[in-house]
Design a protein around this motif. Structure first.
Motif, PDB file in Angstrom:
ATOM      1  N   UNK A   1       9.609 -70.727 -22.659  1.00 11.38           N
ATOM      2  CA  UNK A   1      10.518 -71.869 -22.696  1.00 11.38           C
ATOM      3  C   UNK A   1      10.571 -72.508 -24.074  1.00 11.38           C
ATOM      4  N   UNK A   2       9.510 -72.251 -24.861  1.00 11.08           N
ATOM      5  CA  UNK A   2       9.438 -72.847 -26.192  1.00 11.08           C
ATOM      6  C   UNK A   2       9.129 -71.767 -27.222  1.00 11.08           C
ATOM      7  N   UNK A   3       8.110 -70.990 -26.922  1.00 10.13           N
ATOM      8  CA  UNK A   3       7.717 -69.892 -27.807  1.00 10.13           C
ATOM      9  C   UNK A   3       8.261 -68.596 -27.231  1.00 10.13           C
ATOM     10  N   UNK A   4       8.377 -67.591 -28.088  1.00 10.61           N
ATOM     11  CA  UNK A   4       8.837 -66.295 -27.573  1.00 10.61           C
ATOM     12  C   UNK A   4       8.190 -65.174 -28.369  1.00 10.61           C
ATOM     13  N   UNK A   5       8.201 -64.006 -27.782  1.00 14.93           N
ATOM     14  CA  UNK A   5       7.767 -62.791 -28.471  1.00 14.93           C
ATOM     15  C   UNK A   5       8.908 -61.792 -28.332  1.00 14.93           C
ATOM     16  N   UNK A   6       9.233 -61.157 -29.441  1.00 11.83           N
ATOM     17  CA  UNK A   6      10.286 -60.137 -29.406  1.00 11.83           C
ATOM     18  C   UNK A   6       9.651 -58.814 -28.968  1.00 11.83           C
ATOM     19  N   UNK A   7      10.216 -58.217 -27.952  1.00  8.02           N
ATOM     20  CA  UNK A   7       9.722 -56.934 -27.440  1.00  8.02           C
ATOM     21  C   UNK A   7      10.465 -55.811 -28.190  1.00  8.02           C
TER      22      UNK A   7
ATOM     23  N   UNK B   1      17.008 -51.653 -17.045  1.00  8.54           N
ATOM     24  CA  UNK B   1      16.584 -50.412 -16.411  1.00  8.54           C
ATOM     25  C   UNK B   1      17.660 -49.377 -16.748  1.00  8.54           C
ATOM     26  N   UNK B   2      17.396 -48.379 -17.568  1.00  8.41           N
ATOM     27  CA  UNK B   2      16.108 -47.774 -17.936  1.00  8.41           C
ATOM     28  C   UNK B   2      15.458 -48.281 -19.218  1.00  8.41           C
ATOM     29  N   UNK B   3      15.921 -49.394 -19.795  1.00  4.95           N
ATOM     30  CA  UNK B   3      15.299 -49.848 -21.047  1.00  4.95           C
ATOM     31  C   UNK B   3      13.808 -50.137 -20.880  1.00  4.95           C
ATOM     32  N   UNK B   4      13.422 -50.738 -19.747  1.00  2.44           N
ATOM     33  CA  UNK B   4      12.000 -51.057 -19.534  1.00  2.44           C
ATOM     34  C   UNK B   4      11.125 -49.804 -19.637  1.00  2.44           C
ATOM     35  N   UNK B   5      11.694 -48.665 -19.254  1.00  4.24           N
ATOM     36  CA  UNK B   5      10.920 -47.424 -19.245  1.00  4.24           C
ATOM     37  C   UNK B   5      10.648 -46.896 -20.656  1.00  4.24           C
ATOM     38  N   UNK B   6      11.340 -47.437 -21.682  1.00  5.03           N
ATOM     39  CA  UNK B   6      10.979 -47.085 -23.063  1.00  5.03           C
ATOM     40  C   UNK B   6      10.304 -48.248 -23.790  1.00  5.03           C
ATOM     41  N   UNK B   7      10.624 -49.475 -23.376  1.00  2.00           N
ATOM     42  CA  UNK B   7      10.046 -50.648 -24.040  1.00  2.00           C
ATOM     43  C   UNK B   7       8.564 -50.787 -23.710  1.00  2.00           C
ATOM     44  N   UNK B   8       8.246 -50.739 -22.411  1.00  2.00           N
ATOM     45  CA  UNK B   8       6.860 -51.010 -22.005  1.00  2.00           C
ATOM     46  C   UNK B   8       5.893 -49.958 -22.542  1.00  2.00           C
ATOM     47  N   UNK B   9       6.273 -48.668 -22.570  1.00  2.83           N
ATOM     48  CA  UNK B   9       5.345 -47.698 -23.176  1.00  2.83           C
ATOM     49  C   UNK B   9       5.116 -47.936 -24.672  1.00  2.83           C
ATOM     50  N   UNK B  10       6.008 -48.693 -25.316  1.00  6.76           N
ATOM     51  CA  UNK B  10       5.819 -48.967 -26.749  1.00  6.76           C
ATOM     52  C   UNK B  10       4.961 -50.203 -26.998  1.00  6.76           C
ATOM     53  N   UNK B  11       4.641 -50.948 -25.969  1.00  4.07           N
ATOM     54  CA  UNK B  11       3.744 -52.096 -26.159  1.00  4.07           C
ATOM     55  C   UNK B  11       2.317 -51.587 -25.997  1.00  4.07           C
ATOM     56  N   UNK B  12       1.543 -51.627 -27.092  1.00  2.97           N
ATOM     57  CA  UNK B  12       0.186 -51.066 -26.977  1.00  2.97           C
ATOM     58  C   UNK B  12      -0.844 -52.133 -26.631  1.00  2.97           C
ATOM     59  N   UNK B  13      -0.478 -53.412 -26.757  1.00  6.60           N
ATOM     60  CA  UNK B  13      -1.404 -54.482 -26.374  1.00  6.60           C
ATOM     61  C   UNK B  13      -1.265 -54.778 -24.879  1.00  6.60           C
ATOM     62  N   UNK B  14      -2.099 -55.727 -24.410  1.00  7.36           N
ATOM     63  CA  UNK B  14      -2.153 -56.056 -22.987  1.00  7.36           C
ATOM     64  C   UNK B  14      -0.896 -56.836 -22.574  1.00  7.36           C
ATOM     65  N   UNK B  15      -0.127 -56.266 -21.674  1.00  7.20           N
ATOM     66  CA  UNK B  15       1.129 -56.908 -21.256  1.00  7.20           C
ATOM     67  C   UNK B  15       0.856 -58.127 -20.377  1.00  7.20           C
ATOM     68  N   UNK B  16      -0.222 -58.044 -19.585  1.00  9.00           N
ATOM     69  CA  UNK B  16      -0.566 -59.195 -18.735  1.00  9.00           C
ATOM     70  C   UNK B  16      -0.843 -60.430 -19.586  1.00  9.00           C
ATOM     71  N   UNK B  17      -1.460 -60.208 -20.752  1.00  7.71           N
ATOM     72  CA  UNK B  17      -1.777 -61.315 -21.657  1.00  7.71           C
ATOM     73  C   UNK B  17      -0.507 -62.087 -22.031  1.00  7.71           C
TER      74      UNK B  17
ATOM     75  N   UNK C   1       2.881 -53.253 -31.204  1.00  8.46           N
ATOM     76  CA  UNK C   1       3.910 -52.264 -30.879  1.00  8.46           C
ATOM     77  C   UNK C   1       3.484 -50.897 -31.414  1.00  8.46           C
ATOM     78  N   UNK C   2       3.600 -49.899 -30.551  1.00  9.89           N
ATOM     79  CA  UNK C   2       3.335 -48.508 -30.936  1.00  9.89           C
ATOM     80  C   UNK C   2       4.491 -48.041 -31.821  1.00  9.89           C
ATOM     81  N   UNK C   3       4.187 -47.488 -32.976  1.00  7.29           N
ATOM     82  CA  UNK C   3       5.272 -47.134 -33.908  1.00  7.29           C
ATOM     83  C   UNK C   3       5.993 -45.843 -33.495  1.00  7.29           C
TER      84      UNK C   3
END
Ligand code: AMP
Ligand code: GLY
Length: 423
Positions: free
Chosen positions: A206-212, A295-311, A328-330
């Motif tokens: 709502x205030x801060x954001x992270x670009x995926x 969808x299907x973007x999530x199927x390529x975005x989430x595999x590129x996040x190498x840190x903890x998504x729950x965090x 982010x996985x390069x």
């Protein structure tokens, strides 16, 4: 933390797959889920649009967080339902309240919001049955092609692009006289933007954001981007033309004013924002907002996040995303969607899927599958999203296509040139 994910597609499988990797996540429930999600957690056979069933599932499982995959429950006000219910109000929902979900649920609202906050988008006007005459003259004042959009949710079919003014005029009548039902009570007519599309995603508290990671998806059913629109036939990430310079402009002209605009409207947006963008000669324009992951973007975005998504999701809930890191996985990731013959039109279900045991070096996200008599069978138009990494886009595509070729069922179809325009 125990988490409930609402939805049943490849996006929800990808979310479940990614959350299952977090040491902070104890247990995952997916409602209703599919054969793939049952490998990451427990499926609960309810509809995400039936809020009292969702409530029962939340209370009986003891989950402490709900992640909403698709738009319909969000536009239907599931987050508001939680906030107004004594037993649910302390259970955080990842996904905006109904007032903000209108960014996806009403094109007229989204366009008005962008206009108010100076966010670049195609010039437009909105009409209804009471000013058809004006709508007709507006159409006649534009140059082809003509873009008409039903205001409300129309299962991805509400945008029509036509080459002649006569076709546009008869489409206008068709929409206003009920072609898309309630969704077409109002119609947005806007200028056509010539460029190349991509999708940018953020998660915000709502205030801060992270670009995926950004992505490009392939919407048309046929080879070479022809044929009817679908939910998406494949996707790749990263997008080579989303350079640092371009993304700087996206952040400055689109992401920041969107977050500030929402706050200014008194809306505390907690969840994902999907910016459907057009790159017009290096300048980003918003084609549409979606209030969820693609969808299907999530199927390529989430595999590129190498840190903890729950965090990140915890940061959304606690309002301290600014203190959460995203890595982010390069590598490149590509996904190819295998669909039922006939999709997006009529198709059959219940076909036994062969070859799932033959694949290697890929992730098979399930979009429309179920288990029947011990077999994994098709249960939707989009069935599987075959996802693979590569050091180059070419390598990622090769890996995805090599594995896609090992899978089969009666009538299976896929596009063989996903991502080729970017090579
Ligand atoms: P939407 O459902 O809003 O994503 O629109 C569906 C598709 O229509 C988009 O992905 C674009 O390819 C196309 N589209 C929508 N608006 C425009 C526009 N103003 N100019 C060009 N293409 C558009
Ligand atoms: N793939 C486009 C969407 O999820 O809306």
């Amino acid at each position: 933390m125990k988490i409930l994910i609402l939805g049943s597609g490849g996006r929800e499988h990808a979310i479940a797959w990614k959350l299952a990797q977090s040491s902070k996540v104890e247990e995952i429930f997916i409602a209703p889920g599919n054969a793939g999600t049952s490998m990451c957690g427990t499926n609960i056979n309810i509809s995400p649009e039936n809020f009292s069933e969702v409530k029962e599932a939340v209370l009986s499982t003891g989950v402490g967080m709900v992640v909403v995959g698709p738009e319909a429950p969000l536009v239907g006000g599931i987050h508001d339902f939680f906030l107004q219910d004594d037993e649910l109000k302390n259970i955080p929902v990842i996904g905006p309240v109904g007032a903000a979900a209108k960014l996806e649920g009403s094109k007229d609202f989204a366009k008005g919001f962008m206009k108010k906050y100076g966010i670049p988008t195609a010039p437009y006007r909105t009409f209804d049955i009471n000013n058809v005459g004006e709508a007709r003259s507006f159409l006649e004042s534009l140059k082809p092609p003509y873009v008409l959009k039903a205001d409300g949710l129309a299962a991805g079919k509400g945008v029509v692009i036509l080459n002649t003014v006569n076709e546009a005029l008869s489409e206008l009548d068709a929409i206003l006289t009920g072609k898309f039902g309630e969704a077409g009570k109002k119609v947005v007519i806007e200028q056509y933007l010539r460029g190349i599309e991509l999708s940018v995603f953020i998660v915000t508290d709502g205030k801060n954001y992270r670009i995926l990671p950004e992505a490009k998806d392939y919407k048309r059913a046929g080879e070479g981007d022809t044929g009817p629109n679908t939910g998406g036939m494949g996707a790749v990430s990263p997008v080579p033309f989303a350079t640092e310079h371009f993304m700087y402009r996206v952040e400055k002209r689109i992401i920041k004013p969107t977050i500030e605009g929402l706050a200014n409207e008194g809306i505390r947006y907690k969840g994902f924002i999907f910016f459907g963008l057009m790159n017009v000669n290096g300048e980003p324009y918003v084609i549409e907002y979606n209030v969820r992951l693609g969808d299907p973007e999530a199927e390529v975005i989430l595999p590129r996040i190498s840190s903890d998504f729950y965090d990140l999701l915890e940061g959304v809930v606690n309002g301290n995303l600014n203190r959460r890191k995203i890595q982010i996985d390069s590598r490149y990731v590509a996904t190819v969607v295998l669909v039922s013959g006939g999709y997006p039109g009529k198709y059959e279900k219940g076909k036994v899927i062969y070859g799932l045991d033959l694949v290697s070096d890929c992730i098979v996200f399930h979009s429309g599958t179920k288990i029947e008599n011990g077999n994994i069978v098709t249960n939707g138009g989009r069935v599987l999203a075959i996802t693979a990494y590569g050091l180059t886009l070419y390598e990622a595509l090769q890996n995805a296509y090599r594995n896609a070729s090992l899978i089969s069922w009666e009538g299976m179809y896929y596009r063989t040139e996903i991502g080729f325009d970017l090579l």
